[in-house]
Write a protein that holds these residues in place. Structure first.
Motif, PDB file in Angstrom:
ATOM      1  N   LEU A  23       2.694   9.337  13.710  1.00  0.00           N
ATOM      2  CA  LEU A  23       2.046   8.980  12.454  1.00  0.00           C
ATOM      3  C   LEU A  23       0.662   8.486  12.802  1.00  0.00           C
ATOM      4  O   LEU A  23       0.509   7.650  13.689  1.00  0.00           O
ATOM      5  N   LYS A  24      -0.330   9.028  12.112  1.00  0.00           N
ATOM      6  CA  LYS A  24      -1.705   8.640  12.412  1.00  0.00           C
ATOM      7  C   LYS A  24      -2.420   8.256  11.123  1.00  0.00           C
ATOM      8  O   LYS A  24      -2.365   8.970  10.124  1.00  0.00           O
ATOM      9  N   TRP A  25      -3.072   7.098  11.166  1.00  0.00           N
ATOM     10  CA  TRP A  25      -3.944   6.658  10.079  1.00  0.00           C
ATOM     11  C   TRP A  25      -5.114   7.640  10.021  1.00  0.00           C
ATOM     12  O   TRP A  25      -5.702   7.973  11.043  1.00  0.00           O
ATOM     13  N   VAL A  26      -5.460   8.106   8.816  1.00  0.00           N
ATOM     14  CA  VAL A  26      -6.615   8.984   8.670  1.00  0.00           C
ATOM     15  C   VAL A  26      -7.759   8.201   8.056  1.00  0.00           C
ATOM     16  O   VAL A  26      -8.790   8.010   8.681  1.00  0.00           O
ATOM     17  N   ALA A  27      -7.587   7.702   6.812  1.00  0.00           N
ATOM     18  CA  ALA A  27      -8.654   6.926   6.169  1.00  0.00           C
ATOM     19  C   ALA A  27      -8.196   6.462   4.796  1.00  0.00           C
ATOM     20  O   ALA A  27      -7.249   6.991   4.217  1.00  0.00           O
ATOM     21  N   SER A  28      -8.916   5.484   4.273  1.00  0.00           N
ATOM     22  CA  SER A  28      -8.798   5.096   2.875  1.00  0.00           C
ATOM     23  C   SER A  28     -10.164   5.371   2.261  1.00  0.00           C
ATOM     24  O   SER A  28     -11.177   4.839   2.723  1.00  0.00           O
ATOM     25  N   PHE A  29     -10.197   6.233   1.243  1.00  0.00           N
ATOM     26  CA  PHE A  29     -11.461   6.711   0.702  1.00  0.00           C
ATOM     27  C   PHE A  29     -11.341   6.880  -0.806  1.00  0.00           C
ATOM     28  O   PHE A  29     -10.457   7.599  -1.284  1.00  0.00           O
ATOM     29  N   ARG A  66      12.927   8.828   8.275  1.00  0.00           N
ATOM     30  CA  ARG A  66      12.317   8.268   7.057  1.00  0.00           C
ATOM     31  C   ARG A  66      11.108   7.418   7.413  1.00  0.00           C
ATOM     32  O   ARG A  66      11.119   6.673   8.383  1.00  0.00           O
ATOM     33  N   ILE A  67      10.085   7.538   6.580  1.00  0.00           N
ATOM     34  CA  ILE A  67       8.923   6.661   6.674  1.00  0.00           C
ATOM     35  C   ILE A  67       8.707   6.047   5.298  1.00  0.00           C
ATOM     36  O   ILE A  67       8.856   6.718   4.278  1.00  0.00           O
ATOM     37  N   VAL A  68       8.412   4.753   5.274  1.00  0.00           N
ATOM     38  CA  VAL A  68       8.215   4.013   4.025  1.00  0.00           C
ATOM     39  C   VAL A  68       6.834   3.375   4.058  1.00  0.00           C
ATOM     40  O   VAL A  68       6.508   2.645   4.995  1.00  0.00           O
ATOM     41  N   PHE A  69       6.045   3.657   3.043  1.00  0.00           N
ATOM     42  CA  PHE A  69       4.731   3.043   2.886  1.00  0.00           C
ATOM     43  C   PHE A  69       4.870   1.924   1.860  1.00  0.00           C
ATOM     44  O   PHE A  69       5.267   2.172   0.715  1.00  0.00           O
ATOM     45  N   ASP A  70       4.591   0.697   2.266  1.00  0.00           N
ATOM     46  CA  ASP A  70       4.711  -0.467   1.393  1.00  0.00           C
ATOM     47  C   ASP A  70       3.415  -0.674   0.625  1.00  0.00           C
ATOM     48  O   ASP A  70       2.323  -0.573   1.200  1.00  0.00           O
ATOM     49  N   LEU A  71       3.540  -0.995  -0.662  1.00  0.00           N
ATOM     50  CA  LEU A  71       2.392  -1.320  -1.501  1.00  0.00           C
ATOM     51  C   LEU A  71       2.641  -2.670  -2.140  1.00  0.00           C
ATOM     52  O   LEU A  71       3.770  -3.013  -2.486  1.00  0.00           O
ATOM     53  N   GLY A  72       1.588  -3.429  -2.313  1.00  0.00           N
ATOM     54  CA  GLY A  72       1.698  -4.736  -2.952  1.00  0.00           C
ATOM     55  C   GLY A  72       1.819  -4.591  -4.464  1.00  0.00           C
ATOM     56  O   GLY A  72       2.048  -3.506  -4.990  1.00  0.00           O
ATOM     57  N   ARG A  73       1.621  -5.713  -5.152  1.00  0.00           N
ATOM     58  CA  ARG A  73       1.654  -5.693  -6.621  1.00  0.00           C
ATOM     59  C   ARG A  73       0.351  -5.128  -7.154  1.00  0.00           C
ATOM     60  O   ARG A  73      -0.709  -5.318  -6.564  1.00  0.00           O
ATOM     61  N   GLY A  74       0.456  -4.462  -8.270  1.00  0.00           N
ATOM     62  CA  GLY A  74      -0.733  -3.902  -8.907  1.00  0.00           C
ATOM     63  C   GLY A  74      -0.364  -3.224 -10.204  1.00  0.00           C
ATOM     64  O   GLY A  74       0.811  -3.090 -10.537  1.00  0.00           O
ATOM     65  N   LYS A  75      -1.362  -2.782 -10.920  1.00  0.00           N
ATOM     66  CA  LYS A  75      -1.124  -2.078 -12.180  1.00  0.00           C
ATOM     67  C   LYS A  75      -0.898  -0.603 -11.903  1.00  0.00           C
ATOM     68  O   LYS A  75      -1.517  -0.024 -11.025  1.00  0.00           O
ATOM     69  N   GLY A  76      -0.014  -0.009 -12.687  1.00  0.00           N
ATOM     70  CA  GLY A  76       0.261   1.416 -12.570  1.00  0.00           C
ATOM     71  C   GLY A  76       1.313   1.723 -11.526  1.00  0.00           C
ATOM     72  O   GLY A  76       1.730   0.869 -10.750  1.00  0.00           O
ATOM     73  N   ILE A 103      -3.616   0.977   8.798  1.00  0.00           N
ATOM     74  CA  ILE A 103      -2.160   0.817   8.854  1.00  0.00           C
ATOM     75  C   ILE A 103      -1.578   2.014   9.589  1.00  0.00           C
ATOM     76  O   ILE A 103      -1.810   3.140   9.150  1.00  0.00           O
ATOM     77  N   PRO A 104      -0.866   1.834  10.658  1.00  0.00           N
ATOM     78  CA  PRO A 104      -0.633   0.579  11.367  1.00  0.00           C
ATOM     79  C   PRO A 104      -1.918   0.090  12.020  1.00  0.00           C
ATOM     80  O   PRO A 104      -2.883   0.846  12.150  1.00  0.00           O
ATOM     81  N   ALA A 143      -2.528  -1.284  -6.786  1.00  0.00           N
ATOM     82  CA  ALA A 143      -1.903  -1.947  -5.629  1.00  0.00           C
ATOM     83  C   ALA A 143      -2.411  -1.312  -4.347  1.00  0.00           C
ATOM     84  O   ALA A 143      -2.697  -0.118  -4.295  1.00  0.00           O
ATOM     85  N   ALA A 144      -2.517  -2.099  -3.298  1.00  0.00           N
ATOM     86  CA  ALA A 144      -2.984  -1.603  -2.004  1.00  0.00           C
ATOM     87  C   ALA A 144      -1.813  -1.282  -1.085  1.00  0.00           C
ATOM     88  O   ALA A 144      -0.761  -1.920  -1.155  1.00  0.00           O
ATOM     89  N   VAL A 145      -2.009  -0.291  -0.229  1.00  0.00           N
ATOM     90  CA  VAL A 145      -1.042   0.011   0.823  1.00  0.00           C
ATOM     91  C   VAL A 145      -1.125  -1.142   1.827  1.00  0.00           C
ATOM     92  O   VAL A 145      -2.199  -1.462   2.326  1.00  0.00           O
ATOM     93  N   THR A 146       0.017  -1.798   2.094  1.00  0.00           N
ATOM     94  CA  THR A 146       0.016  -2.989   2.949  1.00  0.00           C
ATOM     95  C   THR A 146       0.742  -2.812   4.276  1.00  0.00           C
ATOM     96  O   THR A 146       0.580  -3.631   5.178  1.00  0.00           O
ATOM     97  N   GLY A 147       1.566  -1.781   4.389  1.00  0.00           N
ATOM     98  CA  GLY A 147       2.320  -1.606   5.629  1.00  0.00           C
ATOM     99  C   GLY A 147       3.063  -0.293   5.660  1.00  0.00           C
ATOM    100  O   GLY A 147       3.116   0.435   4.659  1.00  0.00           O
ATOM    101  N   VAL A 148       3.641  -0.016   6.820  1.00  0.00           N
ATOM    102  CA  VAL A 148       4.428   1.202   7.001  1.00  0.00           C
ATOM    103  C   VAL A 148       5.621   0.871   7.899  1.00  0.00           C
ATOM    104  O   VAL A 148       5.506   0.070   8.831  1.00  0.00           O
ATOM    105  N   ARG A 149       6.769   1.463   7.581  1.00  0.00           N
ATOM    106  CA  ARG A 149       7.996   1.276   8.361  1.00  0.00           C
ATOM    107  C   ARG A 149       8.671   2.626   8.537  1.00  0.00           C
ATOM    108  O   ARG A 149       8.499   3.509   7.710  1.00  0.00           O
TER     109      ARG A 149
END
Length: 181
Positions: free
Chosen positions: A137-143, A69-79, A120-121, A54-60
């Protein structure tokens, strides 16, 4: 002389024996205050080696009485989603190891064991002006299937991390940081 020393020793022993039940005897322990809001989390790293497709899709974010509190939203996926959430001296970019400046008296590097298809954001940064604990909160990277964020907080404070199932079949990675010890 011997009799005098025995009397002193006897008097000291008697005084200690009488004081102990009253809690007046000297102790070697330290006093501890009741935990703030019942929080027993600590500030050590929180990790789970799970992986998800599943991919990270958002943050609240949200403010609560005893923590932010910070919540990282993920979509549907395996695992199931895994994570590595830890206090660091400097937030660094995955792969490059280059420092990423994040505001706050302490920094938490949040690694979500899941990819992200977009920044994200979208702005790359959220500033938390006026919040009790969060600063930025700062986006760093997806790697290579991992997504990193830098979370600036007021100080090194207790934190907890857990995963929730979302109503849409996705998952939520939750990071709470207490307002104080």
């Amino acid at each position: 002389m011997r009799t005098k020393n025995r009397r002193r020793l006897g008097a000291v022993t008697l005084a200690a024996a009488l004081a102990a039940p009253l809690g007046l005897a000297a102790t070697t322990g330290t006093a501890t205050a009741a935990p703030y809001c019942g929080i027993h989390w600590g500030s050590l790293p929180k990790t789970s080696s799970n992986m998800t497709t599943a991919a990270v899709t958002g943050v609240r974010s949200g403010r609560h009485e005893c923590y932010d509190r910070i919540v990282f939203d993920l979509g549907r996926g395996k695992g199931k989603v895994g994570y590595n959430v830890r206090y660091v001296g400097t937030v660094t970019g995955p792969g490059s190891g280059l420092p990423v400046p994040v505001s706050g008296g302490a920094r938490i590097q949040v690694t979500v064991n899941a990819p992200a298809t977009k920044r994200i954001p979208a702005s790359g940064t959220i500033n938390y002006t006026g919040w009790e604990t969060f600063r930025q909160l700062k986006w760093v990277a997806s790697f290579e299937g991992y997504t990193d964020f830098g979370l600036g907080v007021r100080a090194r404070l207790p934190m907890r991390v857990f995963v929730l199932s979302g109503p849409d079949g996705g998952q939520r990675l939750v990071v709470d940081v207490a307002h104080r010890w």
